[in-house]
Scaffold this motif. Structure first.
Motif, PDB file in Angstrom:
ATOM      1  N   ARG A 109       0.824  -1.215   0.000  1.00 38.24           N
ATOM      2  CA  ARG A 109       0.000   0.000   0.000  1.00 38.24           C
ATOM      3  C   ARG A 109       0.857   1.263   0.000  1.00 38.24           C
ATOM      4  N   THR A 110       2.000   1.168   0.667  1.00 39.47           N
ATOM      5  CA  THR A 110       2.900   2.331   0.685  1.00 39.47           C
ATOM      6  C   THR A 110       3.443   2.587  -0.707  1.00 39.47           C
ATOM      7  N   TYR A 111       3.870   1.533  -1.394  1.00 39.90           N
ATOM      8  CA  TYR A 111       4.372   1.713  -2.759  1.00 39.90           C
ATOM      9  C   TYR A 111       3.264   2.206  -3.680  1.00 39.90           C
ATOM     10  N   ALA A 112       2.040   1.729  -3.473  1.00 42.91           N
ATOM     11  CA  ALA A 112       0.926   2.206  -4.293  1.00 42.91           C
ATOM     12  C   ALA A 112       0.676   3.686  -4.068  1.00 42.91           C
ATOM     13  N   THR A 113       0.829   4.120  -2.824  1.00 45.50           N
ATOM     14  CA  THR A 113       0.609   5.533  -2.501  1.00 45.50           C
ATOM     15  C   THR A 113       1.551   6.440  -3.274  1.00 45.50           C
ATOM     16  N   ILE A 114       2.780   5.968  -3.503  1.00 48.17           N
ATOM     17  CA  ILE A 114       3.766   6.805  -4.205  1.00 48.17           C
ATOM     18  C   ILE A 114       3.896   6.420  -5.676  1.00 48.17           C
ATOM     19  N   GLY A 115       2.936   5.615  -6.157  1.00 46.25           N
ATOM     20  CA  GLY A 115       2.867   5.332  -7.586  1.00 46.25           C
ATOM     21  C   GLY A 115       3.785   4.241  -8.092  1.00 46.25           C
ATOM     22  N   GLN A 116       4.402   3.473  -7.198  1.00 50.51           N
ATOM     23  CA  GLN A 116       5.278   2.382  -7.625  1.00 50.51           C
ATOM     24  C   GLN A 116       4.474   1.074  -7.617  1.00 50.51           C
ATOM     25  N   TYR A 117       3.623   0.934  -8.637  1.00 47.62           N
ATOM     26  CA  TYR A 117       2.627  -0.127  -8.624  1.00 47.62           C
ATOM     27  C   TYR A 117       3.217  -1.513  -8.854  1.00 47.62           C
ATOM     28  N   SER A 118       4.289  -1.634  -9.626  1.00 50.38           N
ATOM     29  CA  SER A 118       4.874  -2.959  -9.834  1.00 50.38           C
ATOM     30  C   SER A 118       5.417  -3.519  -8.525  1.00 50.38           C
ATOM     31  N   LYS A 119       6.053  -2.647  -7.716  1.00 53.73           N
ATOM     32  CA  LYS A 119       6.517  -3.088  -6.396  1.00 53.73           C
ATOM     33  C   LYS A 119       5.325  -3.393  -5.491  1.00 53.73           C
ATOM     34  N   ALA A 120       4.267  -2.600  -5.624  1.00 51.06           N
ATOM     35  CA  ALA A 120       3.071  -2.839  -4.820  1.00 51.06           C
ATOM     36  C   ALA A 120       2.500  -4.223  -5.114  1.00 51.06           C
ATOM     37  N   VAL A 121       2.472  -4.602  -6.384  1.00 52.75           N
ATOM     38  CA  VAL A 121       1.990  -5.928  -6.772  1.00 52.75           C
ATOM     39  C   VAL A 121       2.860  -7.014  -6.164  1.00 52.75           C
ATOM     40  N   GLN A 122       4.172  -6.831  -6.231  1.00 47.55           N
ATOM     41  CA  GLN A 122       5.118  -7.828  -5.725  1.00 47.55           C
ATOM     42  C   GLN A 122       4.846  -8.148  -4.257  1.00 47.55           C
ATOM     43  N   PHE A 123       4.671  -7.118  -3.450  1.00 57.20           N
ATOM     44  CA  PHE A 123       4.475  -7.354  -2.017  1.00 57.20           C
ATOM     45  C   PHE A 123       3.058  -7.829  -1.705  1.00 57.20           C
ATOM     46  N   ALA A 124       2.081  -7.393  -2.496  1.00 52.96           N
ATOM     47  CA  ALA A 124       0.717  -7.899  -2.314  1.00 52.96           C
ATOM     48  C   ALA A 124       0.664  -9.385  -2.640  1.00 52.96           C
ATOM     49  N   GLU A 125       1.415  -9.820  -3.651  1.00 47.86           N
ATOM     50  CA  GLU A 125       1.481 -11.244  -3.979  1.00 47.86           C
ATOM     51  C   GLU A 125       2.102 -12.042  -2.835  1.00 47.86           C
ATOM     52  N   GLN A 126       3.133 -11.483  -2.211  1.00 46.06           N
ATOM     53  CA  GLN A 126       3.763 -12.175  -1.087  1.00 46.06           C
ATOM     54  C   GLN A 126       2.798 -12.315   0.086  1.00 46.06           C
ATOM     55  N   ALA A 127       1.973 -11.295   0.313  1.00 44.90           N
ATOM     56  CA  ALA A 127       0.988 -11.372   1.390  1.00 44.90           C
ATOM     57  C   ALA A 127       0.001 -12.513   1.146  1.00 44.90           C
ATOM     58  N   VAL A 128      -0.384 -12.726  -0.113  1.00 47.81           N
ATOM     59  CA  VAL A 128      -1.278 -13.832  -0.453  1.00 47.81           C
ATOM     60  C   VAL A 128      -0.590 -15.173  -0.222  1.00 47.81           C
ATOM     61  N   ILE A 129       0.693 -15.247  -0.544  1.00 45.89           N
ATOM     62  CA  ILE A 129       1.452 -16.474  -0.290  1.00 45.89           C
ATOM     63  C   ILE A 129       1.493 -16.767   1.211  1.00 45.89           C
ATOM     64  N   ASP A 130       1.645 -15.711   2.006  1.00 41.24           N
ATOM     65  CA  ASP A 130       1.704 -15.884   3.466  1.00 41.24           C
ATOM     66  C   ASP A 130       0.392 -16.419   4.025  1.00 41.24           C
ATOM     67  N   THR A 131      -0.733 -15.904   3.503  1.00 43.02           N
ATOM     68  CA  THR A 131      -2.046 -16.333   4.002  1.00 43.02           C
ATOM     69  C   THR A 131      -2.972 -16.596   2.818  1.00 43.02           C
ATOM     70  N   PRO A 132      -2.843 -17.755   2.192  1.00 44.44           N
ATOM     71  CA  PRO A 132      -3.585 -18.036   0.955  1.00 44.44           C
ATOM     72  C   PRO A 132      -5.090 -18.208   1.137  1.00 44.44           C
ATOM     73  N   THR A 133      -5.586 -18.230   2.362  1.00 43.84           N
ATOM     74  CA  THR A 133      -7.026 -18.380   2.582  1.00 43.84           C
ATOM     75  C   THR A 133      -7.700 -17.081   3.029  1.00 43.84           C
ATOM     76  N   ASP A 134      -6.953 -15.987   3.057  1.00 38.83           N
ATOM     77  CA  ASP A 134      -7.497 -14.714   3.547  1.00 38.83           C
ATOM     78  C   ASP A 134      -8.036 -13.892   2.376  1.00 38.83           C
ATOM     79  N   PRO A 135      -9.359 -13.703   2.292  1.00 37.38           N
ATOM     80  CA  PRO A 135      -9.919 -12.956   1.163  1.00 37.38           C
ATOM     81  C   PRO A 135      -9.472 -11.496   1.131  1.00 37.38           C
ATOM     82  N   PHE A 136      -9.159 -10.925   2.292  1.00 40.06           N
ATOM     83  CA  PHE A 136      -8.700  -9.532   2.327  1.00 40.06           C
ATOM     84  C   PHE A 136      -7.421  -9.369   1.534  1.00 40.06           C
ATOM     85  N   MET A 137      -6.511 -10.347   1.650  1.00 40.95           N
ATOM     86  CA  MET A 137      -5.239 -10.252   0.942  1.00 40.95           C
ATOM     87  C   MET A 137      -5.441 -10.347  -0.571  1.00 40.95           C
TER      88      MET A 137
END
Length: 207
Positions: free
Chosen positions: A163-191
């Motif tokens: 979300r921090t990277y998204a705030t400053i417009g670095q969306y590719s990095k934002a995607v990278q870390f959002a994907e890692q969050a899903v890997i960490d908790t693959p059953t969490d719909p929020f992620m």
């Protein structure tokens, strides 16, 4: 619980039990346990600090009533009077200041706590949140990364970084870390929801 069985008049045992119950979202019993601790030992600074935290968590969960935050502020001040240099005092005071919108002061309290115990992931998460609100994005990401290193299984540092990277417009990095969050908790719909937003902002419409 074992400590209470061995000694039902153990103030610190009640305080820690209340703090633990708060993390289980059992806020009423958490508050009752911490108040028991204070009744048993009115000079137990940690109990006042834990009470402040319990009340803040209640407010964050939307279960607070009129005066809840005022009580949290007061409990944190009593903890400060009793033990101004303790980790628990600085931590609780930081959470209260964050909840009441005093982000600069919250940073100072969390930094003071971190000087006492440096390897608590929640403190680095808290520092990152407050730095992010203060628009100190580079420092925020550093703190989130520290939290991640201390607790790699927790999806929150990766989510906050995305979300921090998204705030400053670095969306590719934002995607990278959002994907890692899903890997960490693959059953969490929020992620997954957060990841979907990041894909959209990065114009990856087919993902």
């Amino acid at each position: 619980a074992n400590a209470l069985l061995l000694n039902p008049n153990n103030s610190m045992a009640y305080a820690i039990r209340g703090w633990a119950l708060a993390f289980m979202e059992d806020y009423l019993n958490a508050e009752a346990a911490v108040r028991n601790a204070i009744e048993l030992d009115p000079n137990n600074a940690a109990a006042y600090a834990y009470l402040a935290e319990v009340l803040v968590y209640q407010a964050q969960a939307g279960l607070d009533t009129i005066g809840t935050l005022d009580k949290a502020v007061e409990a944190s001040r009593i903890a400060m009077d009793l033990a101004p240099n303790s980790f628990e005092t600085h931590r609780a005071r930081g959470f209260v200041l964050e909840q009441t919108g005093n982000y600069d002061e919250a940073v100072e309290e969390f930094k003071a706590a971190e000087q006492i115990i440096s390897d608590i992931a929640d403190i680095h998460l808290a520092l990152g949140r407050n730095y992010r609100i203060l628009q100190q994005y580079d420092v925020a990401v550093e703190e989130f990364n520290r939290a991640n290193a201390l607790n790699p299984a927790d999806p929150l540092p990766d989510t906050y970084i995305s979300r921090t990277y998204a705030t400053i417009g670095q969306y590719s990095k934002a995607v990278q870390f959002a994907e890692q969050a899903v890997i960490d908790t693959p059953t969490d719909p929020f992620m997954y929801g957060n990841l979907g937003v990041m894909y959209y902002r990065n114009r990856e419409y087919n993902n």
